[in-house]
Every structure is written in C-alpha cells, then in structure tokens.
Design a protein around this motif. Structure first.
Motif, PDB file in Angstrom:
ATOM      1  N   ASP A  56      53.562  15.927  69.383  1.00 14.17           N
ATOM      2  CA  ASP A  56      53.394  15.960  67.932  1.00 14.17           C
ATOM      3  C   ASP A  56      52.066  16.585  67.525  1.00 14.17           C
ATOM      4  OD1 ASP A  56      55.836  14.586  67.398  1.00 14.17           O
ATOM      5  OD2 ASP A  56      54.861  12.705  67.974  1.00 14.17           O
ATOM      6  N   GLU A  57      51.072  16.462  68.408  1.00 15.25           N
ATOM      7  CA  GLU A  57      49.731  16.974  68.122  1.00 15.25           C
ATOM      8  C   GLU A  57      49.121  17.505  69.408  1.00 15.25           C
ATOM      9  OE1 GLU A  57      47.866  13.437  66.915  1.00 15.25           O
ATOM     10  OE2 GLU A  57      49.094  13.147  65.126  1.00 15.25           O
ATOM     11  N   GLY A  58      48.131  18.397  69.268  1.00 16.57           N
ATOM     12  CA  GLY A  58      47.361  18.861  70.404  1.00 16.57           C
ATOM     13  C   GLY A  58      48.058  19.933  71.212  1.00 16.57           C
ATOM     14  N   SER A  59      47.587  20.126  72.443  1.00 16.68           N
ATOM     15  CA  SER A  59      48.114  21.208  73.269  1.00 16.68           C
ATOM     16  C   SER A  59      47.993  20.890  74.748  1.00 16.68           C
ATOM     17  CB  SER A  59      47.349  22.511  72.977  1.00 16.68           C
ATOM     18  OG  SER A  59      45.980  22.374  73.331  1.00 16.68           O
ATOM     19  N   ILE A  60      48.843  21.558  75.547  1.00 14.10           N
ATOM     20  CA  ILE A  60      48.787  21.504  77.006  1.00 14.10           C
ATOM     21  C   ILE A  60      48.723  22.946  77.498  1.00 14.10           C
ATOM     22  CG2 ILE A  60      49.973  20.833  79.123  1.00 14.10           C
ATOM     23  CD1 ILE A  60      51.434  18.673  77.473  1.00 14.10           C
ATOM     24  N   VAL A  61      47.723  23.231  78.314  1.00 14.61           N
ATOM     25  CA  VAL A  61      47.539  24.567  78.870  1.00 14.61           C
ATOM     26  C   VAL A  61      47.522  24.449  80.394  1.00 14.61           C
ATOM     27  CG1 VAL A  61      45.995  26.563  79.047  1.00 14.61           C
ATOM     28  CG2 VAL A  61      46.275  25.376  76.856  1.00 14.61           C
ATOM     29  N   ILE A  62      48.354  25.226  81.081  1.00 12.89           N
ATOM     30  CA  ILE A  62      48.405  25.235  82.541  1.00 12.89           C
ATOM     31  C   ILE A  62      48.092  26.650  83.018  1.00 12.89           C
ATOM     32  CG2 ILE A  62      49.820  24.841  84.588  1.00 12.89           C
ATOM     33  CD1 ILE A  62      51.505  22.900  82.952  1.00 12.89           C
ATOM     34  N   GLY A  63      47.014  26.767  83.789  1.00 12.61           N
ATOM     35  CA  GLY A  63      46.636  28.082  84.301  1.00 12.61           C
ATOM     36  C   GLY A  63      46.345  29.086  83.207  1.00 12.61           C
ATOM     37  N   GLY A  64      45.758  28.617  82.114  1.00 14.92           N
ATOM     38  CA  GLY A  64      45.427  29.505  81.016  1.00 14.92           C
ATOM     39  C   GLY A  64      46.581  29.837  80.098  1.00 14.92           C
ATOM     40  N   LYS A  65      47.756  29.273  80.371  1.00  9.91           N
ATOM     41  CA  LYS A  65      48.945  29.563  79.564  1.00  9.91           C
ATOM     42  C   LYS A  65      49.323  28.350  78.725  1.00  9.91           C
ATOM     43  CE  LYS A  65      53.716  31.231  79.979  1.00  9.91           C
ATOM     44  NZ  LYS A  65      54.775  31.682  80.920  1.00  9.91           N
ATOM     45  N   LEU A  66      49.435  28.540  77.428  1.00 11.94           N
ATOM     46  CA  LEU A  66      49.850  27.464  76.533  1.00 11.94           C
ATOM     47  C   LEU A  66      51.324  27.150  76.772  1.00 11.94           C
ATOM     48  CD1 LEU A  66      49.196  25.596  74.090  1.00 11.94           C
ATOM     49  CD2 LEU A  66      49.970  27.474  72.613  1.00 11.94           C
ATOM     50  N   VAL A  67      51.600  25.901  77.178  1.00 15.50           N
ATOM     51  CA  VAL A  67      52.982  25.506  77.439  1.00 15.50           C
ATOM     52  C   VAL A  67      53.509  24.507  76.419  1.00 15.50           C
ATOM     53  CG1 VAL A  67      52.733  25.964  79.919  1.00 15.50           C
ATOM     54  CG2 VAL A  67      52.374  23.638  79.047  1.00 15.50           C
ATOM     55  N   SER A  68      52.595  23.862  75.668  1.00 15.63           N
ATOM     56  CA  SER A  68      53.055  22.858  74.716  1.00 15.63           C
ATOM     57  C   SER A  68      52.064  22.703  73.582  1.00 15.63           C
ATOM     58  CB  SER A  68      53.239  21.507  75.427  1.00 15.63           C
ATOM     59  OG  SER A  68      53.829  20.557  74.570  1.00 15.63           O
ATOM     60  N   SER A  69      52.593  22.692  72.365  1.00 11.40           N
ATOM     61  CA  SER A  69      51.858  22.398  71.144  1.00 11.40           C
ATOM     62  C   SER A  69      52.915  22.101  70.086  1.00 11.40           C
ATOM     63  CB  SER A  69      50.984  23.592  70.726  1.00 11.40           C
ATOM     64  OG  SER A  69      51.780  24.632  70.195  1.00 11.40           O
ATOM     65  N   PRO A  70      52.528  21.690  68.871  1.00  7.42           N
ATOM     66  CA  PRO A  70      53.553  21.461  67.847  1.00  7.42           C
ATOM     67  C   PRO A  70      54.397  22.702  67.553  1.00  7.42           C
ATOM     68  CG  PRO A  70      51.522  20.404  67.204  1.00  7.42           C
ATOM     69  CD  PRO A  70      51.205  21.211  68.424  1.00  7.42           C
ATOM     70  N   GLN A  71      53.844  23.894  67.807  1.00  2.36           N
ATOM     71  CA  GLN A  71      54.569  25.137  67.522  1.00  2.36           C
ATOM     72  C   GLN A  71      55.184  25.775  68.768  1.00  2.36           C
ATOM     73  OE1 GLN A  71      51.143  24.827  66.558  1.00  2.36           O
ATOM     74  NE2 GLN A  71      51.843  23.884  64.638  1.00  2.36           N
ATOM     75  N   VAL A  72      54.696  25.390  69.970  1.00  6.55           N
ATOM     76  CA  VAL A  72      55.126  26.027  71.217  1.00  6.55           C
ATOM     77  C   VAL A  72      55.691  24.971  72.151  1.00  6.55           C
ATOM     78  CG1 VAL A  72      54.372  27.313  73.256  1.00  6.55           C
ATOM     79  CG2 VAL A  72      53.407  27.849  71.006  1.00  6.55           C
ATOM     80  N   HIS A  73      56.842  25.277  72.760  1.00  2.00           N
ATOM     81  CA  HIS A  73      57.412  24.357  73.750  1.00  2.00           C
ATOM     82  C   HIS A  73      58.096  25.185  74.838  1.00  2.00           C
ATOM     83  CE1 HIS A  73      58.968  20.589  75.358  1.00  2.00           C
ATOM     84  NE2 HIS A  73      60.125  21.220  75.536  1.00  2.00           N
ATOM     85  N   LEU A  74      57.365  25.392  75.938  1.00  2.00           N
ATOM     86  CA  LEU A  74      57.944  26.108  77.075  1.00  2.00           C
ATOM     87  C   LEU A  74      58.894  25.162  77.813  1.00  2.00           C
ATOM     88  CD1 LEU A  74      57.363  29.011  78.124  1.00  2.00           C
ATOM     89  CD2 LEU A  74      56.003  27.935  79.932  1.00  2.00           C
TER      90      LEU A  74
END
Length: 369
Positions: A56-74
């Motif tokens: 719902d909030e914030g972000s997850i970045v793995i190896g410099g790649k954004l994989v999760s945020s409220p707008q992004v969901h890999l």
C-alpha cells in the motif's frame, strides 16, 4: 547477486495495519535475520517481497530494480527470488536431482546442469542425486530445498523459518550447512525466524519486527549487548532488569556498583545484565549474598533462580557442571559491563527487580537448544 532495499513499506488488510513504515537494507552477498514472534508481520513481509501481495505504501528494490510500489507490481516469476519454505516442500514423485533443476529452463533441466556442484555446496554427496526425497532426513531435505532455490542463480533467497520442524541437534547442524552454502555462493539472503538463537548465530545483522514495526536493526552482538529498550532486551535472550542510578560510567543497583558500557544514560536508570554475567561463588565470599530458590537443568547449562537478602529475585545462568542445589547459600559477583536505559518518567522504582516484558510474554517464543 543483488542488494535488497525496502523503503517506508506499509501494508493494510482492511482497517488493520499489518506493516508500518518498514525500511531495511540487505547488502549484496549478506544474510539478514528477521526476528519476531507470530503475528508480528513476518509472513506478510515475505509475501510482499515475493510478489504474492501488493504493498500500500513504500517500495521494494532488488538489484537496483523497482519491483514493488503502489504504482508498480512485478509478478513473482520475474523477481529472480529463490524461496525455501518451512518444510522444504520437495516434490515426492521427483528425484533429488529433478527437484533441484525444477525451476531451470527445459534444456538445462534435461542436462541436469550444476546438480553435483549444488549438492556439494549444501554439503550433500553427489550420489544423493538419484534418491527420492522421502529417503532423506529432514535436515537433508532442507539442504536440497536450498539447492533448488540456488539453482537459477537468483538475485535474492528468502528462507521462511526453514529449520522449525527439525529437532535441536539437527537444527544446529543444518543451519550451519545452510549458512556455509549461502556464504559460498555469495547470495543475498533473508531468513525469517522466531528463534532468537537462530537469528543471532546466522545473521550478519538482525532486524527485530514487532507488531508490524521494526524495533532495531543491528549486528548480533550489538543487539544482544545494547538493545534499544528494556522490552527488546527481554525478548532477545534472557534479561535481568534492575532499578538503579548511574553516574560517572557506573551504576549502583541491588548487585552493587557495576561498570557501564560506553555511552549509557545517567541518573535514574534500569540496569540490564544477562544471566550469564552473574557468577555464583561460595557463601561468605566477596559479593552480594543470596540463596538458591530452584534450578532448571539443561545439561550444558542451568538457570538458577536466586533470592537476595533484601527479598529481590533474579536469575543467573551457570555451566551445567557447576549447578548448585536449591537452598544453597551463595555470593554473587557480576562479570563484564552492564547496559542501562533511562528510567521511565525520569526515576526508577525503589527496591526489588524491575521486570519489563513485551505484550504477550516473549517466553512463548523463546527456544532453548
């Protein structure tokens, strides 16, 4: 291999906030232990990392790649994450080798690439490749599960309480083998556990999660010696908490005048000792006089409950071969320096032992080996 970076992560289920403002970094090639009791949010955090839930909030970045945020969901299959569940979850109809290569491209599965290398990495003989999972012990199955997770060379490996179903001796042996394998592969890893000993022995750093919030992230020694609060001290290992007064690098309490670690607060404080710092000597020796109330014997050591002459109660830990008898008179001396916390409200309670516990006793989550 890749760094994991979590920033201000939050998750709600309806009106219930499960994770709140989680910020955490796992450096490339390192192993971080996430410690917390049941209901603290550990599983939800794992599901967010894997991509099984949206944040719902914030972000997850793995190896410099954004994989999760409220707008992004890999999606999970594109995150390059290896996962080791609690009981291995090997496929019983496949051989060990076929389990290991299961997540590889079809051509590599046929060639069974890296099977012998991976078995060696997790400390298993190459001839285990043809065995069925049910022919292996629980610890061996967990090692195969790790080999399967490592086979695709993931950016990150997540281990979800992988040793909880093993007995004490096998748990210690298996976690050492797993730690060695992760170090040899240079893999970035996060292990989730409710076992304090497991977290302190395996993690280069330990993050303590409680009711959806991170209480402290530190090296194991720092977390044990300098916990952020009395409540956390009582959760990470056993704690003796005493009201006292600190001045000039020392604290006066029921066990006498004790040296303090550097940087401790002054004035009215709660003094922290670990039970193994309290040494038992023959009655009449220099030190605070006490009487043994009862003893819990564990073999390699024993927990001794003591009553001081002023009626205060505390616990000490002694080697098993030096276990005293209930009713025995002893003298107490403290080894090493103590930590302390500023007393709530600026003053400590008078007399007795200060006991502070997290809501829901951490003894419920504490496991001995």
């Amino acid at each position: 291999m890749s760094e994991l970076k979590i920033e201000k992560l939050g998750k709600r289920f309806g009106a219930h906030r499960v994770l709140d403002d989680i910020s955490l970094t796992v450096e490339q090639g390192s192993l971080l232990a996430l410690l917390g009791p049941s209901g603290s949010g550990k599983t939800t955090l794992l599901r967010l990392l894997c991509g099984f839930e949206r944040c719902d909030e914030g972000s997850i970045v793995i190896g410099g790649k954004l994989v999760s945020s409220p707008q992004v969901h890999l999606p999970p299959e594109k995150r390059q994450i290896g996962y080791v569940p609690q009981e291995g979850a090997l496929f019983p109809h496949l051989s060990v080798a076929d389990n290991i290569v299961f997540g590889l491209p079809r051509a590599e599965r046929r060639e069974r690439r890296r099977v012998a290398e991976l078995l060696d990495m997790v400390g298993l003989p190459a001839d285990f490749a043809g065995r069925a999972p049910q022919q292996l012990s629980g610890g061996q199955q967990q090692r195969v599960a790790l080999a399967r997770a490592l086979a695709p060379k993931p950016a990150l490996v997540l281990l979800d309480e992988p040793f909880s179903a093993l007995d004490a001796a096998l748990r210690a042996e298996t976690r050492q083998a797993v730690a060695d394998a992760l170090a040899a592969s240079g893999t970035t890893a996060l292990i989730v556990t409710h076992d304090q000993a497991e977290a302190l022995t395996m993690g280069r750093r330990v993050a303590v999660l409680w009711q959806g919030r991170l209480l402290q992230v530190a090296a194991p020694l720092t977390l044990y010696q300098r916990p952020a609060s009395p409540e956390l001290a009582d959760f990470v290992g056993d704690a003796v908490l005493l009201p006292g007064r600190a001045h000039g690098g020392e604290a006066q309490c029921a066990l006498g005048r004790l040296p303090l670690l550097d940087g401790m607060p002054q004035g009215d404080v709660t003094v922290l000792l670990r039970p193994e710092q309290i040494r038992l000597l023959p009655a009449g020796d220099a030190g605070v006089q006490a009487r043994v109330l009862d003893v819990s014997f564990y073999g390699h050591d024993a927990s001794v409950r003591l009553a001081l002459d002023d009626g205060s109660l505390l616990a000490a830990r002694v080697p098993g071969h030096r276990c005293p008898q209930p009713g025995e008179a002893v003298a107490l001396q403290v080894e090493g320096a103590a930590a302390c916390f500023a007393a709530a409200g600026g003053s400590s309670s008078g007399g007795g032992i200060a006991t502070t516990r997290l809501q829901h006793s951490p003894a419920l989550f504490r496991q001995r080996e």
